[in-house]
Motif scaffolding. Structure first.
Motif, PDB file in Angstrom:
ATOM      1  N   ASN A   1      31.940  32.993  38.817  1.00  0.00           N
ATOM      2  CA  ASN A   1      31.937  33.581  40.155  1.00  0.00           C
ATOM      3  C   ASN A   1      32.966  34.712  40.216  1.00  0.00           C
ATOM      4  O   ASN A   1      34.171  34.450  40.198  1.00  0.00           O
ATOM      5  CB  ASN A   1      32.247  32.512  41.201  1.00  0.00           C
ATOM      6  CG  ASN A   1      32.140  33.027  42.613  1.00  0.00           C
ATOM      7  OD1 ASN A   1      31.897  34.209  42.837  1.00  0.00           O
ATOM      8  ND2 ASN A   1      32.315  32.135  43.571  1.00  0.00           N
ATOM      9  N   PRO A   2      32.525  35.970  40.317  1.00  0.00           N
ATOM     10  CA  PRO A   2      33.481  37.077  40.360  1.00  0.00           C
ATOM     11  C   PRO A   2      34.312  37.111  41.641  1.00  0.00           C
ATOM     12  O   PRO A   2      35.342  37.788  41.688  1.00  0.00           O
ATOM     13  CB  PRO A   2      32.604  38.320  40.244  1.00  0.00           C
ATOM     14  CG  PRO A   2      31.252  37.896  40.670  1.00  0.00           C
ATOM     15  CD  PRO A   2      31.142  36.442  40.353  1.00  0.00           C
ATOM     16  N   LEU A   3      33.915  36.387  42.678  1.00  0.00           N
ATOM     17  CA  LEU A   3      34.663  36.363  43.939  1.00  0.00           C
ATOM     18  C   LEU A   3      35.683  35.227  43.990  1.00  0.00           C
ATOM     19  O   LEU A   3      36.407  35.103  44.978  1.00  0.00           O
ATOM     20  CB  LEU A   3      33.700  36.239  45.123  1.00  0.00           C
ATOM     21  CG  LEU A   3      32.776  37.421  45.336  1.00  0.00           C
ATOM     22  CD1 LEU A   3      31.768  37.105  46.429  1.00  0.00           C
ATOM     23  CD2 LEU A   3      33.558  38.666  45.675  1.00  0.00           C
ATOM     24  N   HIS A   4      35.742  34.414  42.950  1.00  0.00           N
ATOM     25  CA  HIS A   4      36.662  33.276  42.947  1.00  0.00           C
ATOM     26  C   HIS A   4      38.109  33.760  43.045  1.00  0.00           C
ATOM     27  O   HIS A   4      38.546  34.633  42.306  1.00  0.00           O
ATOM     28  CB  HIS A   4      36.484  32.440  41.678  1.00  0.00           C
ATOM     29  CG  HIS A   4      37.380  31.252  41.618  1.00  0.00           C
ATOM     30  ND1 HIS A   4      37.264  30.208  42.497  1.00  0.00           N
ATOM     31  CD2 HIS A   4      38.424  30.950  40.816  1.00  0.00           C
ATOM     32  CE1 HIS A   4      38.189  29.304  42.223  1.00  0.00           C
ATOM     33  NE2 HIS A   4      38.904  29.735  41.208  1.00  0.00           N
TER      34      HIS A   4
ATOM     35  N   GLU B   1      39.792  38.075  53.768  1.00  0.00           N
ATOM     36  CA  GLU B   1      40.587  39.132  54.394  1.00  0.00           C
ATOM     37  C   GLU B   1      40.868  40.271  53.401  1.00  0.00           C
ATOM     38  O   GLU B   1      40.752  41.452  53.749  1.00  0.00           O
ATOM     39  CB  GLU B   1      41.902  38.564  54.917  1.00  0.00           C
ATOM     40  CG  GLU B   1      42.730  39.577  55.675  1.00  0.00           C
ATOM     41  CD  GLU B   1      43.969  38.966  56.316  1.00  0.00           C
ATOM     42  OE1 GLU B   1      44.659  39.711  57.023  1.00  0.00           O
ATOM     43  OE2 GLU B   1      44.235  37.769  56.116  1.00  0.00           O
ATOM     44  N   ALA B   2      41.209  39.925  52.162  1.00  0.00           N
ATOM     45  CA  ALA B   2      41.465  40.954  51.144  1.00  0.00           C
ATOM     46  C   ALA B   2      40.186  41.721  50.817  1.00  0.00           C
ATOM     47  O   ALA B   2      40.205  42.950  50.658  1.00  0.00           O
ATOM     48  CB  ALA B   2      42.027  40.307  49.883  1.00  0.00           C
ATOM     49  N   LEU B   3      39.090  41.011  50.756  1.00  0.00           N
ATOM     50  CA  LEU B   3      37.792  41.620  50.477  1.00  0.00           C
ATOM     51  C   LEU B   3      37.426  42.623  51.573  1.00  0.00           C
ATOM     52  O   LEU B   3      37.069  43.769  51.290  1.00  0.00           O
ATOM     53  CB  LEU B   3      36.761  40.489  50.393  1.00  0.00           C
ATOM     54  CG  LEU B   3      35.366  40.780  49.976  1.00  0.00           C
ATOM     55  CD1 LEU B   3      34.862  39.631  49.120  1.00  0.00           C
ATOM     56  CD2 LEU B   3      34.486  40.915  51.175  1.00  0.00           C
TER      57      LEU B   3
ATOM     58  N   LEU C   1      30.937  43.387  45.771  1.00  0.00           N
ATOM     59  CA  LEU C   1      30.609  43.306  44.344  1.00  0.00           C
ATOM     60  C   LEU C   1      30.027  44.625  43.853  1.00  0.00           C
ATOM     61  O   LEU C   1      30.364  45.104  42.766  1.00  0.00           O
ATOM     62  CB  LEU C   1      29.628  42.159  44.086  1.00  0.00           C
ATOM     63  CG  LEU C   1      30.165  40.745  44.293  1.00  0.00           C
ATOM     64  CD1 LEU C   1      29.033  39.737  44.177  1.00  0.00           C
ATOM     65  CD2 LEU C   1      31.271  40.435  43.305  1.00  0.00           C
ATOM     66  N   LYS C   2      29.150  45.198  44.660  1.00  0.00           N
ATOM     67  CA  LYS C   2      28.518  46.461  44.298  1.00  0.00           C
ATOM     68  C   LYS C   2      29.553  47.588  44.233  1.00  0.00           C
ATOM     69  O   LYS C   2      29.513  48.421  43.318  1.00  0.00           O
ATOM     70  CB  LYS C   2      27.441  46.785  45.336  1.00  0.00           C
ATOM     71  CG  LYS C   2      26.347  47.668  44.863  1.00  0.00           C
ATOM     72  CD  LYS C   2      25.247  47.699  45.910  1.00  0.00           C
ATOM     73  CE  LYS C   2      24.204  48.702  45.518  1.00  0.00           C
ATOM     74  NZ  LYS C   2      23.183  48.850  46.533  1.00  0.00           N
ATOM     75  N   MET C   3      30.483  47.618  45.195  1.00  0.00           N
ATOM     76  CA  MET C   3      31.511  48.650  45.243  1.00  0.00           C
ATOM     77  C   MET C   3      32.407  48.590  43.999  1.00  0.00           C
ATOM     78  O   MET C   3      32.768  49.618  43.442  1.00  0.00           O
ATOM     79  CB  MET C   3      32.376  48.471  46.496  1.00  0.00           C
ATOM     80  CG  MET C   3      33.514  49.459  46.627  1.00  0.00           C
ATOM     81  SD  MET C   3      34.586  49.120  48.033  1.00  0.00           S
ATOM     82  CE  MET C   3      35.596  47.798  47.398  1.00  0.00           C
ATOM     83  N   ASN C   4      32.740  47.384  43.554  1.00  0.00           N
ATOM     84  CA  ASN C   4      33.630  47.209  42.415  1.00  0.00           C
ATOM     85  C   ASN C   4      32.893  47.101  41.083  1.00  0.00           C
ATOM     86  O   ASN C   4      33.511  46.811  40.062  1.00  0.00           O
ATOM     87  CB  ASN C   4      34.519  45.981  42.621  1.00  0.00           C
ATOM     88  CG  ASN C   4      35.532  46.219  43.699  1.00  0.00           C
ATOM     89  OD1 ASN C   4      36.179  47.264  43.739  1.00  0.00           O
ATOM     90  ND2 ASN C   4      35.678  45.268  44.601  1.00  0.00           N
TER      91      ASN C   4
END
Length: 119
Positions: free
Chosen positions: A6-9, A14-16, A66-69
């Motif tokens: 999971n790349p969001l782990h 809030e940071a996102l 995810l797309k932005m990064n």
């Protein structure tokens, strides 16, 4: 480990959202994701409250992040109704419909919808 892929782990919502606002701005974010909390008087507090309660909007924000990064995007989960099974509001509505259906079937002398059509 369940979160290994999971790349969001470990990334807080809030940071996102802060990263997205810094990159796109509130107007750019509202253009990409059609949500009122990004369009009308946007604030971090109101947006976080809405995203924590609304699964479909949070998924769109996470997907845009995810797309932005340029991180790996999640696989699409095809469903007939367009909702995820973890959506609390959907499950609550489905349970309520099921309760109403069983209650209406129990009324009368065993006839289905006897309260509507009469006996």
């Amino acid at each position: 480990m369940t979160q290994a892929n999971n790349p969001l782990h470990g990334i807080k919502l809030e940071a996102l959202l802060t990263d997205l606002v810094e990159h796109y701005g509130w107007e750019g974010l509202a253009d990409r994701i059609d949500v009122r909390c990004f369009k009308n008087d946007p604030s971090m507090k109101s947006s976080l409250r809405f995203l924590r309660k609304t699964l479909w909007a949070r998924e769109k924000v996470e997907y845009l992040y995810l797309k932005m990064n340029k991180l790996p995007l999640p696989a699409k989960k095809p469903r007939e109704d367009g909702y995820q099974s973890s959506d609390k509001a959907l499950r609550k509505a489905a349970n309520k419909r099921a309760e109403n259906t069983t209650d209406s079937n129990k009324k009368g002398d065993g006839q289905v919808n006897a309260d509507i059509w009469g006996s």
